[in-house]
Write a protein that holds these residues in place. Structure first.
Motif, PDB file in Angstrom:
ATOM      1  N   ASN A 218     -12.932  -5.984   0.466  1.00 35.22           N
ATOM      2  CA  ASN A 218     -13.829  -6.179  -0.813  1.00 35.22           C
ATOM      3  C   ASN A 218     -14.740  -4.749  -0.784  1.00 35.22           C
ATOM      4  OD1 ASN A 218     -13.071  -8.469  -1.751  1.00 35.22           O
ATOM      5  ND2 ASN A 218     -14.382  -9.586  -0.427  1.00 35.22           N
ATOM      6  N   LYS A 219     -14.818  -4.008   0.332  1.00 39.05           N
ATOM      7  CA  LYS A 219     -15.577  -2.845   0.216  1.00 39.05           C
ATOM      8  C   LYS A 219     -14.859  -1.348  -0.108  1.00 39.05           C
ATOM      9  CE  LYS A 219     -18.800  -4.146   3.923  1.00 39.05           C
ATOM     10  NZ  LYS A 219     -19.240  -4.084   5.213  1.00 39.05           N
ATOM     11  N   ARG A 220     -13.383  -1.611  -0.200  1.00 34.91           N
ATOM     12  CA  ARG A 220     -12.660  -0.209  -0.646  1.00 34.91           C
ATOM     13  C   ARG A 220     -12.338  -0.459  -2.284  1.00 34.91           C
ATOM     14  NH1 ARG A 220      -8.606  -1.096   4.654  1.00 34.91           N
ATOM     15  NH2 ARG A 220      -9.594   0.291   5.836  1.00 34.91           N
ATOM     16  N   ASP A 221     -11.956   0.678  -2.617  1.00 37.66           N
ATOM     17  CA  ASP A 221     -11.620   0.963  -4.104  1.00 37.66           C
ATOM     18  C   ASP A 221     -10.223   0.113  -4.269  1.00 37.66           C
ATOM     19  OD1 ASP A 221     -13.801   2.273  -4.385  1.00 37.66           O
ATOM     20  OD2 ASP A 221     -12.739   4.268  -4.207  1.00 37.66           O
ATOM     21  N   VAL A 222      -9.397   0.429  -3.335  1.00 38.73           N
ATOM     22  CA  VAL A 222      -7.855  -0.319  -3.312  1.00 38.73           C
ATOM     23  C   VAL A 222      -7.773  -0.874  -1.897  1.00 38.73           C
ATOM     24  CG1 VAL A 222      -5.715  -0.290  -3.841  1.00 38.73           C
ATOM     25  CG2 VAL A 222      -7.104   1.349  -4.957  1.00 38.73           C
TER      26      VAL A 222
ATOM     27  N   ARG B 124      -2.094  -1.742  -6.193  1.00 39.02           N
ATOM     28  CA  ARG B 124      -2.931  -1.905  -7.510  1.00 39.02           C
ATOM     29  C   ARG B 124      -2.501  -2.829  -8.625  1.00 39.02           C
ATOM     30  NH1 ARG B 124      -5.590   3.134  -7.040  1.00 39.02           N
ATOM     31  NH2 ARG B 124      -5.094   4.641  -5.590  1.00 39.02           N
TER      32      ARG B 124
ATOM     33  N   TYR C  61       0.769  -1.194   0.007  1.00 42.52           N
ATOM     34  CA  TYR C  61       0.019  -0.171  -0.147  1.00 42.52           C
ATOM     35  C   TYR C  61       0.904   1.264   0.020  1.00 42.52           C
ATOM     36  CZ  TYR C  61      -4.245  -2.430   0.830  1.00 42.52           C
ATOM     37  OH  TYR C  61      -5.557  -3.376   0.754  1.00 42.52           O
TER      38      TYR C  61
ATOM     39  N   ARG D  43      -9.452 -10.125  -4.759  1.00 45.23           N
ATOM     40  CA  ARG D  43      -8.686  -9.762  -3.533  1.00 45.23           C
ATOM     41  C   ARG D  43      -8.457 -10.693  -2.360  1.00 45.23           C
ATOM     42  NH1 ARG D  43     -10.476  -3.489  -3.290  1.00 45.23           N
ATOM     43  NH2 ARG D  43     -10.060  -2.920  -5.437  1.00 45.23           N
TER      44      ARG D  43
ATOM     45  N   THR E 250      -4.766  -5.860  -9.825  1.00 47.97           N
ATOM     46  CA  THR E 250      -5.027  -5.886 -11.318  1.00 47.97           C
ATOM     47  C   THR E 250      -4.607  -7.348 -11.894  1.00 47.97           C
ATOM     48  OG1 THR E 250      -4.427  -3.594 -11.715  1.00 47.97           O
ATOM     49  CG2 THR E 250      -4.749  -4.935 -13.763  1.00 47.97           C
TER      50      THR E 250
END
Length: 279
Positions: A275-279, A111, A105, A120, A115
Motif C-alpha cells: 500500500n506504500k508503493r506506486d505499483v 498495473r 511485475y 491491493r 486497475t
C-alpha cells in the motif's frame, strides 16, 4: 434550425439518461479468488513446477521404497521415502510461490490487475490463498501416494500409526506450503523473480551449511545448534520422525510453529509495503 435528435447513448435531460441493463454489483474477495485461480491454472509455470515436484517426490520416494529392507520400517513410518524427494521438491514450490506474484511485475500486468481491483490487499490475499490451496493439495497427494505405495511394498513390516501418517503427510505438506507462502511474501516485497528465488534459496540452504561451520568455534556453538535444529532439511526430517540433529525426541512441531510465525511476519510486511508503493 432544428436541434439534432440525441442518440440512445447520449445523456438525456431531466433524468432521462441511459441505464445499462448490466447489473452493478460490489466486488468482493470471491471475485479476486476466481481471478487468481484462473491465472494459476492457466500459466505454464504452475504445470511445470507442480509436475516436477510430483516427479521428484513420487519418483525418488518409490526408488527409495523398493531399495530398503522391511526391517527399516519396523519402527519407522511408511512416509519416510517421500522425504528424500521432498527435500528437492520444496524448491519447486518455492519457485512457484515467487512466480505467482513476481511474474506480473515482470510483465507489467500488475498495473492492469490493480486497475481492475484497486483494493491491493485483496489481490495479494487472493494470490496467497489460491497458492496455498494448490500447493498443499498437491503435496498431500504426492506424499500420500508414496506412503501408500511403501505400505503396499513393505506390508509385512508392520503398520504406521495415525500420528506418524499425519505428521508425514499433513505436517510435511504444511511445512513446504508455508515455505512457498513465505516465497509469495518475499516475491511481493522484492518484485523481482531472480532476486526473490535467490533469497528463498538462501533461507532454505544457508542455515544447514553455515550451522556446522559455526560449530567449529566454541563461542558460536549455541547459534550453530539452533541453525542445525531449525534448518529446513532437519525440520522436514523431524516431521518424518528421523531428525538429523541430536534432538531424537523432537517431532518437528516447534520447527513448524517457528516457520508459521516467520511466514506470518513476512506476509504482514508484504501487505504493508504493497500500500506504500506506486505499483
Amino acid at each position: 434550425m432544428t436541434a439534432p435528435t440525441p442518440t440512445p447513448y447520449q445523456q438525456q435531460p431531466m433524468g432521462g439518461g441511459y441505464t445499462s441493463p448490466i447489473p452493478v454489483r460490489s466486488t468482493h474477495l470471491g471475485h479476486a479468488l476466481a481471478s487468481e485461480w484462473t491465472k494459476i491454472r492457466t500459466v505454464r509455470s504452475t504445470i511445470w513446477t507442480i509436475g516436477v515436484m510430483f516427479v521428484l517426490v513420487v519418483g525418488i520416494g518409490l526408488l527409495v521404497a523398493v531399495q530398503v529392507d522391511d526391517r527399516e520400517f519396523v519402527d519407522a513410518p511408511f512416509t519416510i521415502p517421500a522425504l528424500f524427494g521432498l527435500l528437492l521438491g520444496q524448491i519447486c514450490i518455492i519457485t512457484l510461490g515467487v512466480l505467482v506474484v513476481s511474474s506480473e511485475y515482470g510483465t507489467g500486468m500488475i498495473r492492469t490487475t490493480f486497475t481492475a481491483s484497486p483494493q491491493r490487499w485483496r489481490v495479494l490475499a487472493a494470490k496467497m490463498i489460491v497458492f496455498f490451496a494448490v500447493s498443499f493439495s498437491a503435496l498431500v497427494v504426492a506424499i500420500g501416494l508414496v506412503g501408500a505405495a511403501t505400505a503396499g511394498i513393505h506390508s509385512d513390516a508392520g503398520s504406521t500409526s495415525g500420528g506418524d501418517w499425519a505428521r508425514g503427510v499433513l505436517g510435511g505438506a504444511l511445512y513446504v506450503s508455508l515455505l512457498g507462502l513465505l516465497a509469495v511474501a518475499v516475491g511481493s516485497m522484492l518484485r523481482h523473480s531472480a532476486g526473490a528465488i535467490t533469497a528463498m534459496l538462501g533461507v532454505v540452504l544457508l542455515p544447514s551449511i553455515i550451522g556446522p561451520i559455526m560449530g567449529i568455534s566454541q563461542s558460536l556453538q549455541a547459534i550453530s545448534d539452533k541453525l542445525i535444529e531449525y534448518n529446513a532439511p532437519n525440520s522436514l526430517s523431524a516431521l518424518f520422525s528421523i531428525p538429523m540433529s541430536g534432538d531424537e525426541g523432537g517431532n518437528g512441531m516447534k520447527q513448524l510453529a517457528l516457520l508459521a510465525v516467520v511466514t506470518a511476519a513476512a506476509m504482514a510486511g508484504s501487505f504493508a509495503l504493497l500500500n506504500k508503493r506506486d505499483v
